[in-house]
Design a protein around this motif. Structure first.
Motif, PDB file in Angstrom:
ATOM      1  N   ILE A 143      34.249  61.229  42.407  1.00 27.17           N
ATOM      2  CA  ILE A 143      34.662  59.887  41.605  1.00 27.17           C
ATOM      3  C   ILE A 143      33.730  59.776  40.457  1.00 27.17           C
ATOM      4  O   ILE A 143      32.424  59.857  40.795  1.00 27.17           O
ATOM      5  N   ASP A 144      34.401  60.016  39.402  1.00 30.01           N
ATOM      6  CA  ASP A 144      33.544  59.767  38.006  1.00 30.01           C
ATOM      7  C   ASP A 144      33.402  58.331  37.938  1.00 30.01           C
ATOM      8  O   ASP A 144      32.417  57.840  37.025  1.00 30.01           O
ATOM      9  N   ARG A 145      34.377  57.507  38.159  1.00 28.83           N
ATOM     10  CA  ARG A 145      34.554  56.087  37.522  1.00 28.83           C
ATOM     11  C   ARG A 145      35.293  55.454  38.509  1.00 28.83           C
ATOM     12  O   ARG A 145      36.450  55.710  38.993  1.00 28.83           O
ATOM     13  N   LEU A 146      34.993  54.080  38.859  1.00 31.20           N
ATOM     14  CA  LEU A 146      35.783  53.138  39.635  1.00 31.20           C
ATOM     15  C   LEU A 146      35.946  51.963  38.757  1.00 31.20           C
ATOM     16  O   LEU A 146      35.285  51.434  37.917  1.00 31.20           O
ATOM     17  N   GLU A 147      37.372  51.410  38.801  1.00 30.01           N
ATOM     18  CA  GLU A 147      37.919  50.190  38.269  1.00 30.01           C
ATOM     19  C   GLU A 147      38.549  49.272  39.447  1.00 30.01           C
ATOM     20  O   GLU A 147      38.991  49.932  40.109  1.00 30.01           O
ATOM     21  N   ALA A 148      38.292  48.065  39.203  1.00 27.05           N
ATOM     22  CA  ALA A 148      38.929  47.322  40.241  1.00 27.05           C
ATOM     23  C   ALA A 148      39.432  45.933  39.589  1.00 27.05           C
ATOM     24  O   ALA A 148      38.895  45.395  38.516  1.00 27.05           O
ATOM     25  N   LYS A 149      40.438  45.370  40.002  1.00 30.75           N
ATOM     26  CA  LYS A 149      40.964  44.087  40.050  1.00 30.75           C
ATOM     27  C   LYS A 149      41.266  43.180  41.061  1.00 30.75           C
ATOM     28  O   LYS A 149      42.009  43.710  41.771  1.00 30.75           O
ATOM     29  N   PHE A 150      40.487  42.038  41.298  1.00 29.12           N
ATOM     30  CA  PHE A 150      40.719  41.263  42.445  1.00 29.12           C
ATOM     31  C   PHE A 150      41.257  39.946  41.997  1.00 29.12           C
ATOM     32  O   PHE A 150      40.663  39.214  41.520  1.00 29.12           O
ATOM     33  N   LYS A 151      42.767  39.896  41.763  1.00 29.13           N
ATOM     34  CA  LYS A 151      43.173  38.777  41.044  1.00 29.13           C
ATOM     35  C   LYS A 151      43.567  37.826  42.189  1.00 29.13           C
ATOM     36  O   LYS A 151      44.514  37.924  42.934  1.00 29.13           O
ATOM     37  N   MET A 152      42.745  36.726  42.603  1.00 29.78           N
ATOM     38  CA  MET A 152      43.095  35.929  43.617  1.00 29.78           C
ATOM     39  C   MET A 152      42.862  34.425  42.979  1.00 29.78           C
ATOM     40  O   MET A 152      42.145  33.729  43.961  1.00 29.78           O
ATOM     41  N   SER A 153      43.550  34.107  42.370  1.00 29.55           N
ATOM     42  CA  SER A 153      43.499  32.689  41.557  1.00 29.55           C
ATOM     43  C   SER A 153      42.255  32.370  41.026  1.00 29.55           C
ATOM     44  O   SER A 153      42.153  30.843  41.184  1.00 29.55           O
ATOM     45  N   GLN A 154      41.392  33.025  40.664  1.00 29.19           N
ATOM     46  CA  GLN A 154      40.071  32.741  40.323  1.00 29.19           C
ATOM     47  C   GLN A 154      40.077  31.835  39.006  1.00 29.19           C
ATOM     48  O   GLN A 154      39.199  30.830  38.816  1.00 29.19           O
ATOM     49  N   ASN A 155      41.214  31.919  38.377  1.00 24.27           N
ATOM     50  CA  ASN A 155      41.581  30.966  37.099  1.00 24.27           C
ATOM     51  C   ASN A 155      41.849  29.570  37.425  1.00 24.27           C
ATOM     52  O   ASN A 155      42.317  29.151  36.373  1.00 24.27           O
ATOM     53  N   ARG A 156      42.074  29.239  38.635  1.00 23.96           N
ATOM     54  CA  ARG A 156      42.811  28.110  38.887  1.00 23.96           C
ATOM     55  C   ARG A 156      41.639  27.177  39.689  1.00 23.96           C
ATOM     56  O   ARG A 156      40.476  27.641  39.981  1.00 23.96           O
ATOM     57  N   THR A 157      41.973  25.726  39.678  1.00 20.52           N
ATOM     58  CA  THR A 157      41.037  24.799  40.299  1.00 20.52           C
ATOM     59  C   THR A 157      40.693  25.224  41.701  1.00 20.52           C
ATOM     60  O   THR A 157      41.854  25.824  42.431  1.00 20.52           O
ATOM     61  N   PRO A 158      39.553  24.540  42.314  1.00 22.66           N
ATOM     62  CA  PRO A 158      39.282  24.991  43.543  1.00 22.66           C
ATOM     63  C   PRO A 158      40.288  24.463  44.569  1.00 22.66           C
ATOM     64  O   PRO A 158      40.707  25.053  45.675  1.00 22.66           O
ATOM     65  N   GLU A 159      41.074  23.435  44.338  1.00 23.98           N
ATOM     66  CA  GLU A 159      41.942  22.708  45.150  1.00 23.98           C
ATOM     67  C   GLU A 159      43.265  23.728  45.021  1.00 23.98           C
ATOM     68  O   GLU A 159      44.049  24.138  46.002  1.00 23.98           O
ATOM     69  N   ASP A 160      43.570  24.260  43.818  1.00 25.07           N
ATOM     70  CA  ASP A 160      44.907  25.090  44.078  1.00 25.07           C
ATOM     71  C   ASP A 160      44.619  26.559  44.669  1.00 25.07           C
ATOM     72  O   ASP A 160      45.469  26.893  45.211  1.00 25.07           O
ATOM     73  N   ARG A 161      43.482  26.892  44.440  1.00 22.33           N
ATOM     74  CA  ARG A 161      42.880  27.999  45.293  1.00 22.33           C
ATOM     75  C   ARG A 161      43.280  28.060  46.608  1.00 22.33           C
ATOM     76  O   ARG A 161      43.566  28.905  47.357  1.00 22.33           O
ATOM     77  N   ALA A 162      42.677  26.790  47.040  1.00 25.20           N
ATOM     78  CA  ALA A 162      42.751  26.449  48.580  1.00 25.20           C
ATOM     79  C   ALA A 162      44.276  26.368  48.958  1.00 25.20           C
ATOM     80  O   ALA A 162      44.407  26.904  50.207  1.00 25.20           O
ATOM     81  N   ARG A 163      45.100  25.733  48.333  1.00 27.51           N
ATOM     82  CA  ARG A 163      46.695  25.650  48.730  1.00 27.51           C
ATOM     83  C   ARG A 163      47.190  27.329  48.404  1.00 27.51           C
ATOM     84  O   ARG A 163      47.935  27.678  49.433  1.00 27.51           O
ATOM     85  N   VAL A 164      46.676  28.013  47.683  1.00 31.56           N
ATOM     86  CA  VAL A 164      47.072  29.399  47.634  1.00 31.56           C
ATOM     87  C   VAL A 164      46.340  30.220  48.961  1.00 31.56           C
ATOM     88  O   VAL A 164      47.452  30.902  49.403  1.00 31.56           O
ATOM     89  N   LEU A 165      45.476  30.212  48.998  1.00 36.11           N
ATOM     90  CA  LEU A 165      44.962  30.511  50.300  1.00 36.11           C
ATOM     91  C   LEU A 165      45.646  30.404  51.525  1.00 36.11           C
ATOM     92  O   LEU A 165      45.678  31.277  52.469  1.00 36.11           O
ATOM     93  N   ALA A 166      45.846  28.940  51.639  1.00 41.21           N
ATOM     94  CA  ALA A 166      46.453  28.551  53.091  1.00 41.21           C
ATOM     95  C   ALA A 166      48.001  29.114  52.848  1.00 41.21           C
ATOM     96  O   ALA A 166      48.180  29.473  54.118  1.00 41.21           O
ATOM     97  N   ALA A 167      48.581  29.293  51.895  1.00 40.26           N
ATOM     98  CA  ALA A 167      49.879  29.726  51.750  1.00 40.26           C
ATOM     99  C   ALA A 167      49.942  31.374  52.034  1.00 40.26           C
ATOM    100  O   ALA A 167      50.744  31.902  52.933  1.00 40.26           O
ATOM    101  N   MET A 168      48.748  31.923  51.959  1.00 43.10           N
ATOM    102  CA  MET A 168      48.901  33.423  52.024  1.00 43.10           C
ATOM    103  C   MET A 168      48.438  33.702  53.656  1.00 43.10           C
ATOM    104  O   MET A 168      48.770  34.689  53.997  1.00 43.10           O
ATOM    105  N   GLY A 169      47.911  32.864  54.178  1.00 39.94           N
ATOM    106  CA  GLY A 169      47.495  32.719  55.745  1.00 39.94           C
ATOM    107  C   GLY A 169      48.100  33.702  56.454  1.00 39.94           C
ATOM    108  O   GLY A 169      47.950  34.272  57.305  1.00 39.94           O
TER     109      GLY A 169
END
Length: 191
Positions: free
Chosen positions: A165-191
């Motif tokens: 491996i020469d280089r690693l790139e990653a994207k963990f898009k998990m609603s970090q751009n939303r409010t904590p309340e929105d993230r909690a609802r998204v996480l519960a829905a993904m359950g």
């Protein structure tokens, strides 16, 4: 890969964790007919002095031309959790109705050069480690449970693959751009 700062993976350890938990990678290379992709389970070898970003090891059937890309620049894509996110999971009123659907996902891109390995001992050892890792979580079948002549035939029709491996790139898009309340609802829905 386009990865805004808020969606960038926090660490190499996070990337390695995803690659280990989701080892089926899409190995992309430039072939005679353009871009080619092969889906192959990989073994991740941690960084060392010889491979500061780690190694990916796998095997493929000799009939698969992927191993003929000796010394070619390749990209291996690993995808972790992913899920559609409905705008109804957000506080639509607080956002003034300005919400749209999206997709949450985790991915790692590993860049490197492919090396083909035509060494029966290396191939058998790699097959044994990869099988052991996945069988330990299930019934516990071992390569040596099959007749030796059958395994020898499989090894002869297989080529090892190693990618430093020469280089690693990653994207963990998990609603970090939303409010904590929105993230909690998204996480519960993904359950």
């Amino acid at each position: 890969m386009y990865a805004p700062t808020q969606f960038a993976a926090a660490s190499q350890a996070d990337m390695f964790h995803l690659m280990t938990e989701h080892p089926l990678g899409a190995l992309v290379r430039l072939g005679a007919d353009g871009l080619q992709a092969d889906h192959i389970p990989f073994e991740l070898v941690p960084p060392s002095a010889d491979a500061p970003c780690g190694l990916l090891r796998a095997h493929a059937g000799r009939a698969n031309p992927v191993w003929q890309a000796e010394d070619a620049q390749v990209l291996v894509l690993f995808q972790g959790a992913s899920r559609y996110v409905s705008p109804l999971l957000y506080d639509v009123e607080a956002a003034g109705g300005r919400v749209v659907p999206t997709w949450n996902y985790t991915v790692v891109h590993a860049h490197g050069r492919l090396r083909a390995i035509d060494d029966p001992a290396w191939i058998l050892a790699q097959m044994t480690r990869l099988t052991g890792r996945h069988e330990d979580a299930q019934a516990g079948w071992k390569v040596e449970d099959a007749p030796r002549e059958f395994i020898d035939k499989i090894v002869r029709t297989t080529v090892g693959i190693e990618i430093a491996i020469d280089r690693l790139e990653a994207k963990f898009k998990m609603s970090q751009n939303r409010t904590p309340e929105d993230r909690a609802r998204v996480l519960a829905a993904m359950g």
